[in-house]
Scaffold this motif. Structure first.
Motif, PDB file in Angstrom:
ATOM      1  N   SER A 139      -4.584  -7.217  -5.055  1.00 10.28           N
ATOM      2  CA  SER A 139      -5.486  -6.972  -6.081  1.00 10.28           C
ATOM      3  C   SER A 139      -5.303  -7.227  -7.222  1.00 10.28           C
ATOM      4  N   LEU A 174       2.400   1.817  -3.520  1.00  6.81           N
ATOM      5  CA  LEU A 174       1.377   2.381  -4.477  1.00  6.81           C
ATOM      6  C   LEU A 174       1.010   3.995  -3.935  1.00  6.81           C
ATOM      7  N   ASN A 182       0.898  -1.342   0.062  1.00  8.93           N
ATOM      8  CA  ASN A 182      -0.004   0.063   0.054  1.00  8.93           C
ATOM      9  C   ASN A 182       0.749   1.231   0.147  1.00  8.93           C
ATOM     10  N   SER A 206       2.145  -3.893  -5.571  1.00 10.51           N
ATOM     11  CA  SER A 206       0.814  -4.562  -6.056  1.00 10.51           C
ATOM     12  C   SER A 206       0.498  -6.064  -5.933  1.00 10.51           C
ATOM     13  N   VAL A 246      -0.412  -6.088  -2.173  1.00  9.71           N
ATOM     14  CA  VAL A 246      -1.715  -5.703  -1.892  1.00  9.71           C
ATOM     15  C   VAL A 246      -2.751  -7.065  -2.351  1.00  9.71           C
ATOM     16  N   GLU A 248      -7.242  -6.272  -9.930  1.00 10.99           N
ATOM     17  CA  GLU A 248      -7.534  -4.593 -10.475  1.00 10.99           C
ATOM     18  C   GLU A 248      -6.471  -3.851 -10.399  1.00 10.99           C
ATOM     19  N   VAL A 249      -5.523  -3.681  -9.200  1.00  8.75           N
ATOM     20  CA  VAL A 249      -4.547  -2.934  -9.106  1.00  8.75           C
ATOM     21  C   VAL A 249      -3.428  -3.573 -10.010  1.00  8.75           C
ATOM     22  N   THR A 250      -3.172  -4.577  -9.959  1.00  5.96           N
ATOM     23  CA  THR A 250      -2.136  -5.357 -10.545  1.00  5.96           C
ATOM     24  C   THR A 250      -2.318  -5.015 -12.070  1.00  5.96           C
ATOM     25  N   ALA A 300      -3.997  -2.466 -13.601  1.00  2.00           N
ATOM     26  CA  ALA A 300      -3.748  -0.863 -13.637  1.00  2.00           C
ATOM     27  C   ALA A 300      -2.264  -0.638 -13.563  1.00  2.00           C
ATOM     28  N   ILE A 301      -1.504  -1.411 -13.027  1.00  2.00           N
ATOM     29  CA  ILE A 301      -0.061  -1.031 -12.967  1.00  2.00           C
ATOM     30  C   ILE A 301       0.582  -1.760 -14.270  1.00  2.00           C
TER      31      ILE A 301
END
Length: 268
Positions: A187, A153, A150, A182, A185, A189-191, A193-194
């Motif tokens: 997630s 990010l 966290n 990521s 975390v 979705e976060v992965t 996005a990165i």
């Protein structure tokens, strides 16, 4: 060691000769000797006229920390002996160094992070009057290593906001710790996005980074995305090899450091 023999034969020593010897010891894997020489220079009363000697000593400290077993301190893995050496170097530099620069600040952050003291690394970062991509990346790498995704990010978003146009050429060195963050975390979705950011900046061709993308998708449980990333990288490698044979030698791309007009251009 030849450098030590030459050094010992010199009639007098200045900071440049001390720096050269300390760096030679680090490059030869003699980190402990490098630290002893730095302390000897301080004890003999030599002025710290350049930050290079301090950076060299910190580099030696980082190497020593890499082989030290961590000790649990307040729930954190800390390289206690190396941290003590690093703190001593920091204190000496604060008292004796005439000219401070952001390269030294980045080295201090890396030393503290590698020794497990992210509180000190963050303190150095917060005190910096100017921060570049390198300093942000060093701190993100520290938090990524300790599993604080966290925070990684949060720093990545903060870096893009603070640096603006200076972030137009982010590369694999930046994205590897961000991907690791990521992954911590957890997630998908976060992965995604990165990974999207990786492609937006055109950094996906780096082999270490492409492997990291496959790995992070696998850890997130998305084998389809992992396979697609792997297949895309394989096709890209095949196409690059084909182009390298087709293009005339004079026009062949020489890697990321080339100066041709299209080199390094971001994808639209």
């Amino acid at each position: 060691m030849d450098a030590r023999r030459v050094f010992d034969q010199m009639c007098s020593h200045d900071v440049m000769s001390w720096t050269s010897l300390v760096l030679a010891c680090v490059d030869c894997g003699e980190e402990d000797t490098a630290l002893e020489l730095f302390q000897r220079m301080i004890c003999e009363g030599h002025a710290l006229t350049s930050s290079s000697i301090v950076t060299a000593a910190l580099k030696a400290c980082i190497r020593v920390a890499a082989r030290e077993e961590a000790t649990q301190v307040d729930g954190k893995a800390v390289k206690v002996s190396s941290l003590e050496k690093g703190i001593a170097i920091h204190c000496q530099a604060s008292k004796l160094l005439r000219h401070w620069d952001f390269v030294l600040d980045s080295s201090l952050m890396e030393m503290y992070a590698k020794c497990g003291s992210l509180v000190d690394a963050q303190r150095v970062f917060d005190s910096m009057p100017h921060r570049d991509v390198v300093s942000w990346t060093v701190l993100m790498s520290g938090y990524a290593e300790c599993g604080d995704g966290n925070k990684v990010l949060e720093l990545f978003v903060g870096m893009k906001l603070k640096l603006g146009q200076a972030c137009c050429a982010l590369d694999a060195r930046v994205f590897v710790p961000v991907l690791k963050g990521s992954s911590s975390v957890g997630s998908l979705e976060v992965t995604k996005a990165i990974v999207g950011e990786v492609y937006r900046y055109g950094a996906e061709k780096d082999i270490v980074l492409s492997n990291s993308m496959v790995d992070v998708f696998g850890k997130a449980g998305s084998m389809n995305d992992a396979q697609q990333t792997f297949d895309a990288d394989s096709r890209s490698d095949s196409m690059e090899r084909s182009r390298s044979w087709i293009q005339p030698p004079g026009r062949r791309r020489e890697g990321p450091g080339c100066l041709s007009p299209g080199c390094g251009r971001r994808r639209s």
